[in-house]
Design an enzyme around this catalytic site. Structure first.
Site, short mmCIF file in Angstrom:
data_model
loop_
_atom_site.label_atom_id
_atom_site.label_comp_id
_atom_site.label_asym_id
_atom_site.label_seq_id
_atom_site.Cartn_x
_atom_site.Cartn_y
_atom_site.Cartn_z
N SER A 144 11.52 15.10 79.98
CA SER A 144 12.65 15.10 79.04
C SER A 144 12.36 14.42 77.72
CB SER A 144 13.85 14.43 79.70
OG SER A 144 13.55 13.07 80.00
N HIS A 192 15.05 20.47 81.92
CA HIS A 192 14.65 20.97 80.60
C HIS A 192 13.84 22.26 80.68
CE1 HIS A 192 16.24 17.46 78.54
NE2 HIS A 192 15.86 16.81 79.64
N LYS A 232 22.53 21.64 79.75
CA LYS A 232 21.52 21.77 78.69
C LYS A 232 21.45 23.24 78.26
CE LYS A 232 19.87 17.32 79.72
NZ LYS A 232 19.35 16.45 80.76
C1 LIG Z 1 19.89 15.36 81.56
C2 LIG Z 1 19.00 15.17 82.70
C3 LIG Z 1 19.50 15.01 84.00
C4 LIG Z 1 20.95 14.80 84.29
O1 LIG Z 1 21.69 15.94 84.10
P1 LIG Z 1 23.21 15.81 83.63
O2 LIG Z 1 23.80 17.11 83.99
O3 LIG Z 1 23.19 15.55 82.16
O4 LIG Z 1 23.81 14.67 84.39
C5 LIG Z 1 18.59 14.96 85.03
N1 LIG Z 1 17.27 15.03 84.81
C6 LIG Z 1 16.76 15.16 83.58
C7 LIG Z 1 15.30 15.24 83.40
C8 LIG Z 1 17.61 15.22 82.48
O5 LIG Z 1 17.09 15.30 81.26
#
Ligand SMILES: *Cc1c(COP(=O)(O)O)cnc(C)c1O
Length: 404
Positions: free
Chosen positions: A188, A216, A247
């Site tokens: 990330s 991601h 995302k």
């Molecule tokens: C954003 C993220 C999460 C968490 O997901 P959310 O739906 O925002 O709670 C988990 N793992 C990674 C690598 C992330 O970037």
């Protein structure tokens, strides 16, 4: 002021003094390549809305329709009376999209990680995690009570030696637990990727389980845009696939995709699923519409535009592509190191109309502050050219110290 607040003020002062102060910035517009922040329009290089779906009319309309049909709230957890049709349609869609037997939706990706890891492992077990996995997996590992072992980022040799030691311990009767390896497919904060093929071979060799966080990668990789595991034809060999719907999918929520047995176990044992009110119908419907767009021709076109944009900034000064071959990513860090210097650079950019927040501890290690530039499908070639020119100017004449 009460003694309580005095104590908190002392803690806040120390956060401030270490350059780690954080505050909320109100955004007065929907997500997009340009956002209004504090009344000013800025070019947005900070969002994880990689395909530009967060403000897509199809998702907003799906949310509105679900709210009209099923109401605003769900009234209870999924296991009481909150398991509404939009949740079931979303989970069927997710399983079909990911090509797994089943999928289970959670209110966030964070909750999905917490629920899955604590449901699968306990005190007898071992979790072996890449040093750079997301906080949700680290928190989950700690909460599970399992022994947590961390291997240096993408270091297969170190991982193997940890697995070998665990194996010998089991053979000698010192432990009888399970081992779960946890990694991300696209990391990330660095945008590089895990050696998934080698990881899958390794976990098979040692009889360990593998959990891959595709937060991601969903929507971006492979012919079907399922993620990096599918792009490498490894989907069937990974026990636990974690995804977020907040995302590239443009909505909110998280999910675990895998076997029917895995999902049934999570329904029975994942505490963040069991003891939490079901996500709203609007959120579930928006997420499903997001997956539909990703899987469509439009999704393919948006993905193509994203990679074109990534290519456009490939030779931009300061934007260091990860020093590894393999898939590109829309996450391009500008490594700064010093926290205060990263803030100065971010502030300077904001004054010039570019929104790229500084990422600092505890999101990344102390002393490895950075600007995390993210690219998206909706950015225009001319906005990217402006950004590239700006970074070139900064490199040649470092920004004057600016105050927040
Ligand atoms: C954003 C993220 C999460 C968490 O997901 P959310 O739906 O925002 O709670 C988990 N793992 C990674 C690598 C992330 O970037």
């Amino acid at each position: 002021m009460s003694a309580f607040d005095d104590e908190l003020q002392a803690r806040l002062n120390s956060i401030r003094e270490s350059g780690l102060w954080r505050e909320l910035r109100e955004v007065n517009s929907p997500q997009g390549p340009r956002i209004r922040v504090g009344g000013r329009e800025l070019l947005n290089f900070s969002s994880n809305d990689y395909l530009g779906l967060a403000n897509h009319p199809a998702l907003a309309e799906a949310a509105a329709r679900a709210a009209r049909e099923f109401g605003a709230g769900t009234g209870a957890s999924r296991l009481i009376c909150g398991s509404l049709s939009p949740h079931h349609r979303l989970e069927e869609r997710l399983a079909a999209f990911k090509g797994t037997e089943a999928a289970l939706a959670f209110s966030t990706g964070y909750a999905a990680a917490l629920g899955a890891i604590t449901a699968l492992l306990g005190r007898e077990d071992t979790i072996v995690a890449d040093r750079l996995v997301h906080a949700c997996c680290v928190d989950a590992a700690r909460l599970s009570g399992a022994k947590l072992q961390v291997f240096p980022h993408n270091d297969l040799d170190r991982l193997e030696s940890i697995l070998r030691r665990a194996d010998q311990g089991a053979a000698a009767g010192r432990s009888k637990g399970r081992t779960l390896i946890v990694t991300e497919s696209i990391f990330s904060m660095d945008g590089d990727h895990a050696p998934l093929r080698e990881l899958v071979d390794l976990k098979d060799r040692f009889g360990a389980w593998l959990m891959v966080d595709e937060a991601h990668a969903l929507g971006l990789y492979g012919r079907r845009r399922r993620g990096l595991a599918d792009a490498l034809e490894l989907g069937d060999r990974i026990e636990v696939q974690l995804g977020t719907l907040g995302k590239a999918a443009g909505a909110a929520g998280g999910f675990i995709a895998g076997s029917r047995a895995l999902v049934d176990l999570l329904i029975n044992r994942a505490r963040s699923f069991i003891f939490s009110t079901a996500p709203t119908p609007a959120t579930a419907a928006a997420a499903m519409a997001g997956i539909d767009v990703i899987a469509s021709v439009e999704g393919a076109e948006r993905c193509e535009r994203l990679w074109e944009n990534v290519g456009r900034l490939k030779h931009t000064p300061l934007l260091a592509a990860p020093p590894q071959a393999g898939p590109p990513s829309p996450i391009v860090p500008i490594h700064i190191g010093d926290e205060a210097a990263a803030i100065r650079l971010a502030t300077g950019l904001r004054h010039q109309g570019f929104f790229v927040p500084a990422i600092r501890y505890p999101t990344v290690a102390r002393g490895s502050a950075r600007l995390r530039v993210t690219l998206g499908a909706s950015q225009s070639a001319s906005d990217l050219a402006d950004f590239s020119r700006m970074l070139g100017a900064i490199r040649n004449a470092p920004a004057e110290p600016a105050t927040e």
